[in-house]
Design an enzyme around this catalytic site. Structure first.
Site, mmCIF file in Angstrom:
data_model
loop_
_atom_site.group_PDB
_atom_site.id
_atom_site.type_symbol
_atom_site.label_atom_id
_atom_site.label_comp_id
_atom_site.label_asym_id
_atom_site.label_seq_id
_atom_site.Cartn_x
_atom_site.Cartn_y
_atom_site.Cartn_z
ATOM 1 N N LYS A 107 0.860 -1.188 0.000
ATOM 2 C CA LYS A 107 0.000 0.000 0.000
ATOM 3 C C LYS A 107 0.885 1.224 0.000
ATOM 4 C CE LYS A 107 -4.485 0.829 0.130
ATOM 5 N NZ LYS A 107 -5.588 -0.040 -0.343
HETATM 6 P P1 NAD Z 1 -13.087 7.656 -2.761
HETATM 7 O O1 NAD Z 1 -12.095 8.706 -2.479
HETATM 8 O O2 NAD Z 1 -13.552 7.423 -4.155
HETATM 9 O O3 NAD Z 1 -14.416 7.908 -1.861
HETATM 10 C C1 NAD Z 1 -14.369 8.062 -0.482
HETATM 11 C C2 NAD Z 1 -15.739 8.571 -0.031
HETATM 12 O O4 NAD Z 1 -15.761 8.619 1.404
HETATM 13 C C3 NAD Z 1 -16.080 9.967 -0.534
HETATM 14 O O5 NAD Z 1 -17.444 10.003 -0.887
HETATM 15 C C4 NAD Z 1 -15.828 10.836 0.706
HETATM 16 O O6 NAD Z 1 -16.598 12.047 0.689
HETATM 17 C C5 NAD Z 1 -16.303 9.876 1.776
HETATM 18 N N1 NAD Z 1 -15.848 10.209 3.124
HETATM 19 C C6 NAD Z 1 -14.652 10.673 3.534
HETATM 20 N N2 NAD Z 1 -14.670 10.881 4.867
HETATM 21 C C7 NAD Z 1 -15.901 10.510 5.291
HETATM 22 C C8 NAD Z 1 -16.544 10.499 6.546
HETATM 23 N N3 NAD Z 1 -15.892 10.884 7.665
HETATM 24 N N4 NAD Z 1 -17.840 10.060 6.617
HETATM 25 C C9 NAD Z 1 -18.489 9.651 5.514
HETATM 26 N N5 NAD Z 1 -17.932 9.640 4.298
HETATM 27 C C10 NAD Z 1 -16.659 10.081 4.187
HETATM 28 O O7 NAD Z 1 -12.492 6.301 -2.122
HETATM 29 P P2 NAD Z 1 -12.839 4.799 -2.498
HETATM 30 O O8 NAD Z 1 -11.886 4.361 -3.535
HETATM 31 O O9 NAD Z 1 -14.308 4.662 -2.722
HETATM 32 O O10 NAD Z 1 -12.402 4.058 -1.143
HETATM 33 C C11 NAD Z 1 -13.272 3.979 -0.025
HETATM 34 C C12 NAD Z 1 -12.811 2.827 0.872
HETATM 35 O O11 NAD Z 1 -12.815 1.611 0.120
HETATM 36 C C13 NAD Z 1 -11.390 2.951 1.440
HETATM 37 O O12 NAD Z 1 -11.351 2.348 2.714
HETATM 38 C C14 NAD Z 1 -10.563 2.134 0.474
HETATM 39 O O13 NAD Z 1 -9.360 1.656 1.057
HETATM 40 C C15 NAD Z 1 -11.532 1.005 0.196
HETATM 41 N N6 NAD Z 1 -11.270 0.267 -1.043
HETATM 42 C C16 NAD Z 1 -11.230 0.892 -2.255
HETATM 43 C C17 NAD Z 1 -10.998 0.154 -3.399
HETATM 44 C C18 NAD Z 1 -11.016 0.764 -4.775
HETATM 45 O O14 NAD Z 1 -10.940 0.014 -5.754
HETATM 46 N N7 NAD Z 1 -11.152 2.070 -4.922
HETATM 47 C C19 NAD Z 1 -10.763 -1.237 -3.314
HETATM 48 C C20 NAD Z 1 -10.826 -1.850 -2.070
HETATM 49 C C21 NAD Z 1 -11.082 -1.088 -0.934
#
Ligand code: NAD
Length: 421
Positions: A107
């Site tokens: 990561k």
């Molecule tokens: P992203 O940046 O696209 O979206 C994150 C979202 O969370 C946004 O809508 C943001 O406004 C919101 N957010 C931030 N702080 C917040 C809070 N305190 N309360 C509520 N909402 C809040 O990120 P993503 O890629 O969707 O990732 C989200 C999670 O999923 C992370 O934990 C990431 O590690 C995990 N994840 C992502 C992927 C991927 O392919 N993108 C894969 C596996 C896991």
């Protein structure tokens, strides 16, 4: 256990220890897997638009290389720290092993709030960070992908930077790229699609018809908005959504398509200012405690803790985010009979399709979207079935069952290879 709460790496180690105890892992292999294999910290200057130079700090952590090249996203967030990156890297190792793709876990992250950068500052920061960690990167070594606040464009800049260093195009050095430069069809939706499939499978096992499910999603970014959209299409009722600006609730179901369209027209894809008849504004804290059947945390770590676990009303939690539930909350919810589909399974759709993208890049042979989605479904539902069977046979929570399967595979690979020299 209370001291674990805010340190994701201690939490990750605690989860590993639980599995290692049950597997009776020898102390030598336990010591190897409990800590990251490699950690790189970089402090690097970026020219800002006003002519000043600002120094940023970033990390790339490779947890374990036993099963192949390492894989894991890059996060841009003001709260990034080394312990968060270590935890996320360790979780990637287990996730890749659980769905049996030939990778170890890694990561990366930069301490930055991209909201305060212009697009050209973001590009310069990305290209310099990619250069600083480039000693680690390569299709056969370490292949990053998107995470919070990074997207296909950021991946394109990293791919281009590494390609410029090498003097030829290296598509397989990164995944989550735009399709026009070697990205995979279905990658953008893959994590949310996996979350949707895990809700569907858990509901099937618990004899809950999909159209009876009221869903709440925390986070409306890549993972949360896609999961909400696909579950809405499946006939579930999405009653609550939140993002960094707060929560939105509608008992008869939110208009997910309209909310997605709204975010595309606003900066940083936020819901700030979204309004519609029957939609109530609530706080992010209230959202997690709404009366619903399924809660999907899809934002940050440590959202479901001992402070709110007793008030969570959902009977099913499907972890789109990494590390959203602390071990204390896990225990409380498990005792209350809540079914938790753990992060290393629930959000594995992203890394599965990243694997497909890497394979397509190496072979320079690209697949139809239906092939991508079919193969994704086969792998993630297969892993779910295996985890469910272990959990039932050994009377364990799904998280522990998933860890048993994953940690055993990683331990076996490392033992088979032996200790060099
Ligand atoms: P992203 O940046 O696209 O979206 C994150 C979202 O969370 C946004 O809508 C943001 O406004 C919101 N957010 C931030 N702080 C917040 C809070 N305190 N309360 C509520 N909402 C809040 O990120 P993503 O890629 O969707 O990732 C989200 C999670 O999923 C992370 O934990 C990431 O590690 C995990 N994840 C992502 C992927 C991927 O392919 N993108 C894969 C596996 C896991």
């Amino acid at each position: 256990m209370a001291s674990l709460q805010r340190n994701p790496f201690l939490i990750a180690q605690h989860q590993f220890d639980t599995a290692a105890d049950l597997l009776d892992l020898p102390s030598s292999i336990r010591a190897v897997l409990r800590v990251p294999q490699r950690e790189l910290t970089v402090n690097f200057p970026v020219k800002m638009d006003n002519g000043s130079v600002k120094v940023f700090t970033g990390y790339r952590v490779q947890h374990n290389l036993g099963r192949g090249p390492v894989k894991g996203g890059i996060r841009y967030h003001p709260d990034v720290d080394i312990n968060e990156v270590r935890a996320l890297a360790m979780w990637m190792t287990w996730k890749c092993a659980l769905v049996n793709i030939p990778y170890g876990g890694a990561k990366g992250g930069v301490i930055v709030d991209p909201k305060f950068l212009s697009i050209s500052e973001l590009e310069r920061l990305t290209r310099r960070f990619a250069t600083e960690i480039s000693v680690l990167l390569g299709p056969e070594k370490d292949i990053p992908a998107p995470d919070m606040n990074t997207n296909a464009q950021v991946m394109a800049w990293i791919m281009d930077t590494i390609s410029m260093h090498r003097g030829y195009t290296v598509p397989a050095v990164i995944t989550g790229k735009p399709v026009n430069i070697g990205g995979s069809l279905g990658r953008v939706e893959a994590t949310g699609r996996g979350v949707m499939l895990m809700v569907r499978e858990a509901a099937r096992r618990l004899n809950r018809p999909l159209d009876s499910l009221r869903i709440v999603v925390q986070g409306f970014g890549n993972v949360g908005s896609t999961a909400a959209h696909l579950l809405d299409q499946l006939g579930c009722k999405v009653v609550g959504i939140s993002d960094a600006t707060g929560g939105y609730y509608c008992g008869r179901g939110l208009d997910i398509a309209a909310m997605r369209t709204f975010t595309t027209q606003h900066s940083f894809r936020l819901l700030e200012g979204y309004d519609a008849p029957g939609v109530e504004r609530i706080s992010g804290t209230e959202l997690l405690e709404l009366d619903c059947d399924v809660l999907i945390p899809a934002a940050l770590e440590n959202q479901i803790t001992d402070l709110n676990a007793l008030r969570i009303q959902a009977r099913m939690i499907v972890e789109g985010a990494n590390g959203p539930t602390t071990p204390e909350a896990d225990q409380i919810l498990t005792e209350r009979g809540v079914t938790i589909v753990p992060d290393i399974l629930a959000n594995a759709g992203g890394v599965i399709v990243s694997y497909f993208e890497w394979v397509q890049g190496l072979q320079e042979f690209f697949w139809h979207e239906e092939d991508v989605n079919d193969k994704l479904e086969r792998i993630i539902v297969g892993a779910f079935d295996q985890v469910w069977t272990i959990a039932e046979e050994r009377r364990l929570p799904l998280r522990t069952a998933a860890y048993l399967l994953a940690v055993e595979r990683v331990a076996e690979a490392n033992v088979t290879r032996g200790v060099y020299p």
